[in-house]
Design a protein around this motif. Structure first.
Motif, PDB file in Angstrom:
ATOM      1  N   LEU A  23      61.184  35.791  38.369  1.00  0.00           N
ATOM      2  CA  LEU A  23      62.293  35.234  38.661  1.00  0.00           C
ATOM      3  C   LEU A  23      62.341  35.066  40.172  1.00  0.00           C
ATOM      4  O   LEU A  23      62.986  33.946  40.786  1.00  0.00           O
ATOM      5  N   ALA A  24      62.145  36.170  41.048  1.00  0.00           N
ATOM      6  CA  ALA A  24      62.413  35.971  42.269  1.00  0.00           C
ATOM      7  C   ALA A  24      61.434  34.850  42.915  1.00  0.00           C
ATOM      8  O   ALA A  24      61.511  34.094  43.646  1.00  0.00           O
ATOM      9  N   LEU A  25      60.006  34.878  42.521  1.00  0.00           N
ATOM     10  CA  LEU A  25      59.006  34.003  43.065  1.00  0.00           C
ATOM     11  C   LEU A  25      59.645  32.364  42.450  1.00  0.00           C
ATOM     12  O   LEU A  25      59.263  31.663  43.296  1.00  0.00           O
ATOM     13  N   THR A  26      60.025  32.311  41.280  1.00  0.00           N
ATOM     14  CA  THR A  26      60.522  31.147  40.998  1.00  0.00           C
ATOM     15  C   THR A  26      61.640  30.607  41.892  1.00  0.00           C
ATOM     16  O   THR A  26      61.280  29.298  42.390  1.00  0.00           O
ATOM     17  N   ARG A  27      62.643  31.523  42.222  1.00  0.00           N
ATOM     18  CA  ARG A  27      63.542  31.085  42.950  1.00  0.00           C
ATOM     19  C   ARG A  27      63.000  30.745  44.614  1.00  0.00           C
ATOM     20  O   ARG A  27      63.768  30.147  45.267  1.00  0.00           O
ATOM     21  N   TYR A  28      61.956  31.354  44.859  1.00  0.00           N
ATOM     22  CA  TYR A  28      61.191  31.207  46.356  1.00  0.00           C
ATOM     23  C   TYR A  28      60.320  29.711  46.076  1.00  0.00           C
ATOM     24  O   TYR A  28      59.612  29.376  46.848  1.00  0.00           O
ATOM     25  N   ARG A  29      60.350  29.202  44.717  1.00  0.00           N
ATOM     26  CA  ARG A  29      59.613  27.876  44.749  1.00  0.00           C
ATOM     27  C   ARG A  29      58.179  28.039  44.613  1.00  0.00           C
ATOM     28  O   ARG A  29      57.522  27.179  44.994  1.00  0.00           O
ATOM     29  N   HIS A  30      57.617  29.144  44.121  1.00  0.00           N
ATOM     30  CA  HIS A  30      56.180  29.391  43.938  1.00  0.00           C
ATOM     31  C   HIS A  30      55.931  29.172  42.419  1.00  0.00           C
ATOM     32  O   HIS A  30      56.646  29.482  41.407  1.00  0.00           O
ATOM     33  N   ARG A  31      54.784  28.310  42.434  1.00  0.00           N
ATOM     34  CA  ARG A  31      54.395  28.187  40.896  1.00  0.00           C
ATOM     35  C   ARG A  31      53.660  29.152  40.457  1.00  0.00           C
ATOM     36  O   ARG A  31      52.800  29.710  41.113  1.00  0.00           O
ATOM     37  N   THR A  32      54.248  29.964  39.294  1.00  0.00           N
ATOM     38  CA  THR A  32      53.636  31.173  38.796  1.00  0.00           C
ATOM     39  C   THR A  32      53.210  31.121  37.440  1.00  0.00           C
ATOM     40  O   THR A  32      53.961  30.459  36.553  1.00  0.00           O
ATOM     41  N   LEU A  33      52.377  31.868  37.186  1.00  0.00           N
ATOM     42  CA  LEU A  33      51.667  32.351  35.705  1.00  0.00           C
ATOM     43  C   LEU A  33      52.083  33.766  35.195  1.00  0.00           C
ATOM     44  O   LEU A  33      51.664  34.440  36.314  1.00  0.00           O
ATOM     45  N   VAL A  34      52.474  34.007  34.193  1.00  0.00           N
ATOM     46  CA  VAL A  34      52.674  35.117  33.787  1.00  0.00           C
ATOM     47  C   VAL A  34      51.903  35.609  32.590  1.00  0.00           C
ATOM     48  O   VAL A  34      51.871  34.697  31.515  1.00  0.00           O
ATOM     49  N   ALA A  35      50.822  36.202  32.715  1.00  0.00           N
ATOM     50  CA  ALA A  35      49.816  36.549  31.634  1.00  0.00           C
ATOM     51  C   ALA A  35      50.287  37.680  30.983  1.00  0.00           C
ATOM     52  O   ALA A  35      50.554  38.855  31.324  1.00  0.00           O
ATOM     53  N   GLU A  36      51.166  37.800  29.473  1.00  0.00           N
ATOM     54  CA  GLU A  36      51.577  38.784  28.841  1.00  0.00           C
ATOM     55  C   GLU A  36      50.846  39.101  27.441  1.00  0.00           C
ATOM     56  O   GLU A  36      50.753  38.103  26.669  1.00  0.00           O
ATOM     57  N   SER A  37      50.240  40.180  27.632  1.00  0.00           N
ATOM     58  CA  SER A  37      49.492  40.631  26.243  1.00  0.00           C
ATOM     59  C   SER A  37      50.457  40.168  24.966  1.00  0.00           C
ATOM     60  O   SER A  37      51.386  40.590  24.880  1.00  0.00           O
ATOM     61  N   PRO A  38      49.625  39.587  23.868  1.00  0.00           N
ATOM     62  CA  PRO A  38      50.329  39.490  22.651  1.00  0.00           C
ATOM     63  C   PRO A  38      50.589  40.740  21.969  1.00  0.00           C
ATOM     64  O   PRO A  38      51.376  40.936  20.890  1.00  0.00           O
ATOM     65  N   ALA A  39      49.980  41.848  22.354  1.00  0.00           N
ATOM     66  CA  ALA A  39      50.026  43.095  21.526  1.00  0.00           C
ATOM     67  C   ALA A  39      51.550  43.709  21.741  1.00  0.00           C
ATOM     68  O   ALA A  39      52.026  43.364  22.795  1.00  0.00           O
ATOM     69  N   ALA A  40      51.918  44.736  20.788  1.00  0.00           N
ATOM     70  CA  ALA A  40      53.344  45.324  21.091  1.00  0.00           C
ATOM     71  C   ALA A  40      53.416  45.916  22.592  1.00  0.00           C
ATOM     72  O   ALA A  40      52.527  46.573  22.926  1.00  0.00           O
ATOM     73  N   PRO A  41      54.442  45.757  23.312  1.00  0.00           N
ATOM     74  CA  PRO A  41      54.687  46.416  24.660  1.00  0.00           C
ATOM     75  C   PRO A  41      54.832  47.863  24.376  1.00  0.00           C
ATOM     76  O   PRO A  41      55.122  48.663  23.402  1.00  0.00           O
ATOM     77  N   ARG A  42      54.653  48.751  25.397  1.00  0.00           N
ATOM     78  CA  ARG A  42      54.715  49.973  25.783  1.00  0.00           C
ATOM     79  C   ARG A  42      55.973  50.640  25.275  1.00  0.00           C
ATOM     80  O   ARG A  42      56.140  51.636  24.554  1.00  0.00           O
ATOM     81  N   ASN A  43      57.061  49.764  25.614  1.00  0.00           N
ATOM     82  CA  ASN A  43      58.342  50.172  25.042  1.00  0.00           C
ATOM     83  C   ASN A  43      59.018  49.491  23.839  1.00  0.00           C
ATOM     84  O   ASN A  43      60.226  49.621  23.738  1.00  0.00           O
ATOM     85  N   TYR A  74      64.230  27.036  35.141  1.00  0.00           N
ATOM     86  CA  TYR A  74      63.696  26.174  36.462  1.00  0.00           C
ATOM     87  C   TYR A  74      62.351  25.871  36.399  1.00  0.00           C
ATOM     88  O   TYR A  74      62.340  24.752  37.083  1.00  0.00           O
ATOM     89  N   GLY A  75      61.404  25.921  35.144  1.00  0.00           N
ATOM     90  CA  GLY A  75      60.434  25.133  35.024  1.00  0.00           C
ATOM     91  C   GLY A  75      59.346  25.405  35.912  1.00  0.00           C
ATOM     92  O   GLY A  75      58.399  24.326  35.988  1.00  0.00           O
ATOM     93  N   LEU A  76      59.272  26.545  36.795  1.00  0.00           N
ATOM     94  CA  LEU A  76      58.152  26.729  37.530  1.00  0.00           C
ATOM     95  C   LEU A  76      57.304  28.002  37.262  1.00  0.00           C
ATOM     96  O   LEU A  76      56.119  27.960  37.692  1.00  0.00           O
ATOM     97  N   THR A  77      57.757  28.622  36.323  1.00  0.00           N
ATOM     98  CA  THR A  77      56.855  29.928  35.714  1.00  0.00           C
ATOM     99  C   THR A  77      56.238  29.516  34.345  1.00  0.00           C
ATOM    100  O   THR A  77      57.084  29.253  33.204  1.00  0.00           O
ATOM    101  N   GLU A  78      55.107  29.512  34.246  1.00  0.00           N
ATOM    102  CA  GLU A  78      54.229  29.465  32.917  1.00  0.00           C
ATOM    103  C   GLU A  78      54.037  30.751  32.068  1.00  0.00           C
ATOM    104  O   GLU A  78      53.501  31.755  32.731  1.00  0.00           O
ATOM    105  N   ARG A  79      54.154  30.949  30.829  1.00  0.00           N
ATOM    106  CA  ARG A  79      54.017  32.021  30.005  1.00  0.00           C
ATOM    107  C   ARG A  79      52.702  31.780  29.432  1.00  0.00           C
ATOM    108  O   ARG A  79      52.520  30.700  28.657  1.00  0.00           O
ATOM    109  N   ARG A  80      51.758  32.723  29.212  1.00  0.00           N
ATOM    110  CA  ARG A  80      50.741  32.760  28.457  1.00  0.00           C
ATOM    111  C   ARG A  80      50.384  34.003  27.607  1.00  0.00           C
ATOM    112  O   ARG A  80      50.509  35.119  28.187  1.00  0.00           O
ATOM    113  N   ASP A  81      50.512  33.999  26.293  1.00  0.00           N
ATOM    114  CA  ASP A  81      50.681  35.163  25.492  1.00  0.00           C
ATOM    115  C   ASP A  81      48.928  35.388  25.211  1.00  0.00           C
ATOM    116  O   ASP A  81      48.275  35.187  24.340  1.00  0.00           O
TER     117      ASP A  81
END
Length: 306
Positions: A23-43, A74-81
């Motif tokens: 979120l912070a990088l998006t508001r800095y107008r950085h094009r960002t990719l978040v790679a998030e494992s599809p496995a159940a998270p630790r929490n 915002y449209g600048l952060t992409e998510r990949r599972d």
């Protein structure tokens, strides 16, 4: 760059650290990719996140859903599972991240926000009680376990001694349970008994519970100890990606196996940052992770402005 997709920053992990940084990088107008494992998270076992203003009691899934709704606006952060399987310095500068879906992406910087893996003991009933009445952090769900009988599972005498006074905010009845052979056990037991507590030594073999609601701890000799909550922090290890980076890139870890970072959350590898539980044993939790993610985002932006 072999037609690899390009980003300002790749974030590995979609928990509080990673999403706050995104979120912070998006508001800095950085094009960002978040790679998030599809496995159940630790929490995943948590019934609610606590201590985050405006999100009190929200489940981890609800927090993630709200975070992504905000990011998507915002449209600048992409998510990949998908997982991130490897990271390597790119010949042209920056990094190449190899993703579990078989693709490769390039970015100027990378933020590791992978968390860690809890190593659960081979104790019957542990998994059913974990995150409910077997807790690793009193600040996370101590309130939900208040006014119950507690057991502090510890293999260190100084930590075991905290059973006498360290958790009175939540319970007036706390004992320590330690493995056989703990150093200074007799001294610790005397001190605890003098303070109205006690130390029990032995191997825990089973947790007796009703649908995750603990009521007794069974020891190897068959002894049953009436306890309703265990404060039990199991050992932890890094995710495979971090272990690989220590071998291939020389990513520095501290003596306890956590990723070392500077005040700007940068690791020993320039341009590679880390935030959240993978960097600390004692400051784990959603709020601490989110704060570290925000610090990392600030540092990334000012060192590598979009």
């Amino acid at each position: 760059m072999n037609n690899a997709a390009q980003y300002d920053t790749v974030i590995v992990g979609g928990g509080p650290a990673g999403l706050t940084a995104a979120l912070a990088l998006t508001r800095y107008r950085h094009r960002t990719l978040v790679a998030e494992s599809p496995a159940a998270p630790r929490n995943a076992a948590s019934r609610g996140v606590h201590g985050m203003i405006g999100l009190e009691g929200a489940t981890p899934a609800e927090v993630r859903a709200r975070a992504w709704a905000e990011l998507d606006a915002y449209g600048l952060t992409e998510r990949r599972d998908t997982t991130a399987d490897d990271i390597a310095p790119a010949p042209e500068g920056g990094f190449r991240t190899m993703l579990g879906d078989g693709t490769q992406v390039w970015s100027r910087t990378v933020l590791l926000a992978t968390g860690v893996i809890d190593i659960h003991p081979d104790v019957e009933g542990f998994a059913a009680c974990w995150g409910r009445t077997v807790i690793h952090c009193p600040f996370c769900i101590g309130w939900e376990n208040a006014d119950r009988t507690w057991g502090l599972v510890a293999d260190d005498a100084d930590y075991a001694a905290m059973a006498a006074t360290g958790f009175r905010a939540w319970s007036a009845d706390v004992i320590a349970i330690a493995p056989p052979g703990m150093d200074r056990a007799e001294e610790t037991q005397r001190a605890l008994r003098a303070a109205g507590s006690d130390l029990v030594q032995g191997e825990i073999t089973r947790l007796h519970h009703h649908d995750g609601d603990l009521y007794a701890v069974e020891m190897a000799d068959g002894t049953l100890i009436d306890r309703q909550t265990l404060l039990w922090a199991p050992p932890q290890r890094q995710v495979p990606l971090v272990t690989r980076l220590t071998d291939t890139l020389g990513l520095a870890l501290d003596d306890d196996g956590f990723v070392t970072v500077g005040a700007d959350q940068q690791t020993s590898i320039p341009g590679l940052y880390a935030a959240g539980d993978l960097t600390t044993a004692w400051e784990q939790g959603a709020m601490n992770a989110a704060g570290a993610g925000a610090r990392a985002a600030d540092a990334v932006h000012f060192a590598h402005p979009a």
